[in-house]
Motif scaffolding. Structure first.
Motif, PDB file in Angstrom:
ATOM      1  N   LEU A 224       7.250   1.553  -2.931  1.00 35.68           N
ATOM      2  CA  LEU A 224       8.184   0.423  -3.000  1.00 35.68           C
ATOM      3  C   LEU A 224       7.586  -0.812  -2.358  1.00 35.68           C
ATOM      4  O   LEU A 224       7.714  -1.921  -2.870  1.00 35.68           O
ATOM      5  CB  LEU A 224       9.504   0.802  -2.347  1.00 35.68           C
ATOM      6  N   HIS A 225       6.900  -0.637  -1.228  1.00 36.95           N
ATOM      7  CA  HIS A 225       6.259  -1.786  -0.581  1.00 36.95           C
ATOM      8  C   HIS A 225       5.170  -2.391  -1.463  1.00 36.95           C
ATOM      9  O   HIS A 225       4.892  -3.597  -1.387  1.00 36.95           O
ATOM     10  CB  HIS A 225       5.661  -1.366   0.770  1.00 36.95           C
ATOM     11  N   GLN A 226       4.572  -1.568  -2.300  1.00 38.68           N
ATOM     12  CA  GLN A 226       3.518  -2.050  -3.192  1.00 38.68           C
ATOM     13  C   GLN A 226       4.053  -2.570  -4.523  1.00 38.68           C
ATOM     14  O   GLN A 226       3.285  -2.867  -5.433  1.00 38.68           O
ATOM     15  CB  GLN A 226       2.503  -0.914  -3.426  1.00 38.68           C
ATOM     16  N   GLY A 227       5.374  -2.690  -4.611  1.00 44.68           N
ATOM     17  CA  GLY A 227       5.976  -3.339  -5.776  1.00 44.68           C
ATOM     18  C   GLY A 227       6.137  -2.460  -6.998  1.00 44.68           C
ATOM     19  O   GLY A 227       6.259  -2.986  -8.116  1.00 44.68           O
ATOM     20  N   PHE A 272      12.900  -2.715   2.858  1.00 36.59           N
ATOM     21  CA  PHE A 272      13.788  -3.872   2.914  1.00 36.59           C
ATOM     22  C   PHE A 272      15.034  -3.551   2.083  1.00 36.59           C
ATOM     23  O   PHE A 272      14.958  -2.764   1.123  1.00 36.59           O
ATOM     24  CB  PHE A 272      13.108  -5.107   2.335  1.00 36.59           C
ATOM     25  N   PRO A 273      16.187  -4.139   2.410  1.00 38.61           N
ATOM     26  CA  PRO A 273      17.393  -3.856   1.614  1.00 38.61           C
ATOM     27  C   PRO A 273      17.199  -4.070   0.122  1.00 38.61           C
ATOM     28  O   PRO A 273      17.709  -3.285  -0.693  1.00 38.61           O
ATOM     29  CB  PRO A 273      18.423  -4.829   2.206  1.00 38.61           C
ATOM     30  N   TRP A 274      16.439  -5.108  -0.267  1.00 45.22           N
ATOM     31  CA  TRP A 274      16.292  -5.394  -1.693  1.00 45.22           C
ATOM     32  C   TRP A 274      15.307  -4.470  -2.393  1.00 45.22           C
ATOM     33  O   TRP A 274      15.134  -4.553  -3.612  1.00 45.22           O
ATOM     34  CB  TRP A 274      15.949  -6.873  -1.919  1.00 45.22           C
ATOM     35  N   HIS A 275      14.687  -3.549  -1.656  1.00 50.01           N
ATOM     36  CA  HIS A 275      13.986  -2.447  -2.305  1.00 50.01           C
ATOM     37  C   HIS A 275      14.990  -1.452  -2.887  1.00 50.01           C
ATOM     38  O   HIS A 275      14.740  -0.821  -3.916  1.00 50.01           O
ATOM     39  CB  HIS A 275      13.092  -1.699  -1.310  1.00 50.01           C
TER      40      HIS A 275
END
Length: 329
Positions: A224-227, A272-275
């Motif tokens: 998720l951090h990597q998009g 992050f919440p928007w993940h």
């Protein structure tokens, strides 16, 4: 009704807000307090019921820092102040399940019985934690209400919560999804457990091996951090497509400490919440999520109520994006 001994009816204290608000504009104005020991009547197309699970026992057994016992009150206070953006639903505060004597197993059974009661009345439970040990009690209610339906489980969590059981087969906040897996195996049911936001440094090799043994599916926090949102959307689509009903659980320690300082185990590398919000919306819009919980809010460790507000906003998202349940429900 064995749940009576663990049950406390709702309190109006958290449901307060601005007196100059227009009618039915905020949650504090529409919340209906209902004592589950009395008559329960559904009036709207969509109905939700908040149930607090006031327990620190599982966290204590798991050697975590205590404080989640007061989580349900703090979530209610934060939710009270949020606005209402649609009018086709009703929301009950159905009180709390307590664990005052240390008998976690009894409180989990009580929670399960209350959840079955709500589901039989076609009301979607929203359980407020409390430690994540609530998940095993939550599952007991789902299993009793829908023994024949295929169940998909989605857990947003930095931990797999599949630690070994304690002596005498007792559970903790770190064991609920292993307990659910074992129950599925005993009852010869397919176990479809999906954990999103898992941290490599937050889980032992044994926990990861146990997850593999039970064929759990994982989205790592790194992804998720990597998009890799598209991969996550496809991941959720598979769960929706292959199951009749879905149980959605959110452990607040899936989020980075900046967004969720008020948890038992803070996570410096969390999401992050928007993940997560787009995935919660995707699940809610499917109409298959019949029950939802949010765990591990520890108000005494919170900062300016940030974590409580985040929890309340996630409930806001779930309710406002919830669509009709399957007709056979």
């Amino acid at each position: 009704m064995t749940w009576n001994s663990c049950y406390a009816p709702p309190d109006s204290t958290p449901w307060k807000g601005r007196k100059d608000s227009p009618p039915n504009a905020y949650f504090f104005q529409i919340m209906r307090l209902v004592d589950l020991q009395k008559t329960l009547q559904k009036n709207a197309e969509f109905s939700f019921a908040l149930i607090g699970f006031c327990s620190d026992v599982g966290i204590e057994r798991n050697f975590g820092r205590k404080g989640a016992v007061t989580g349900p009150i703090a979530i209610r206070e934060a939710l009270a102040k949020l606005p209402i953006q649609k009018s086709d639903f009703e929301c009950f505060d159905a009180g709390n399940i307590l664990c005052e004597d240390g008998d976690l197993e009894k409180s989990q059974r009580a929670l399960g019985e209350v959840i079955t009661l709500l589901l039989k009345n076609k009301i979607n439970p929203i359980i407020l934690g409390g430690g994540h040990e609530l998940a095993y009690g939550h599952y007991q209610g789902l299993e009793r209400a829908f023994p024949e339906k295929s169940l998909g489980i989605v857990n947003f969590d930095s931990h797999l919560d599949m630690r070994p059981l304690l002596p005498n087969d007792k559970g903790s906040s770190g064991t609920p999804f292993l307990q659910i897996a074992m129950s599925h195996h005993t009852n010869k049911r397919k176990f479809d457990y999906n954990c999103v936001g898992v941290q490599h440094a937050g889980n032992s090799r044994l926990a990861i091996d146990t997850a593999k043994k039970y064929d759990a599916k994982i989205i790592w926090a790194d992804e998720l951090h990597q998009g890799q949102l598209e991969k996550c959307v496809d991941f959720i689509d598979r769960i929706i497509d292959q199951n009749d009903i879905i149980y959605l659980s959110v452990c607040l320690d899936v989020f980075a400490a900046a967004f969720a300082p008020g948890v038992s185990a803070t996570q410096p590398l969390g999401l992050f919440p928007w993940h997560i919000i787009p995935l919660i919306r995707q699940l809610a819009a499917s109409g298959k999520v019949i029950s939802y919980d949010i765990a591990e809010l520890s108000p005494k460790h919170d900062i300016d109520g940030i974590t409580a507000k985040l929890a309340a906003n996630l409930i806001f998202e779930f309710i406002h994006h919830h669509h009709e349940m399957p007709r056979e429900w």
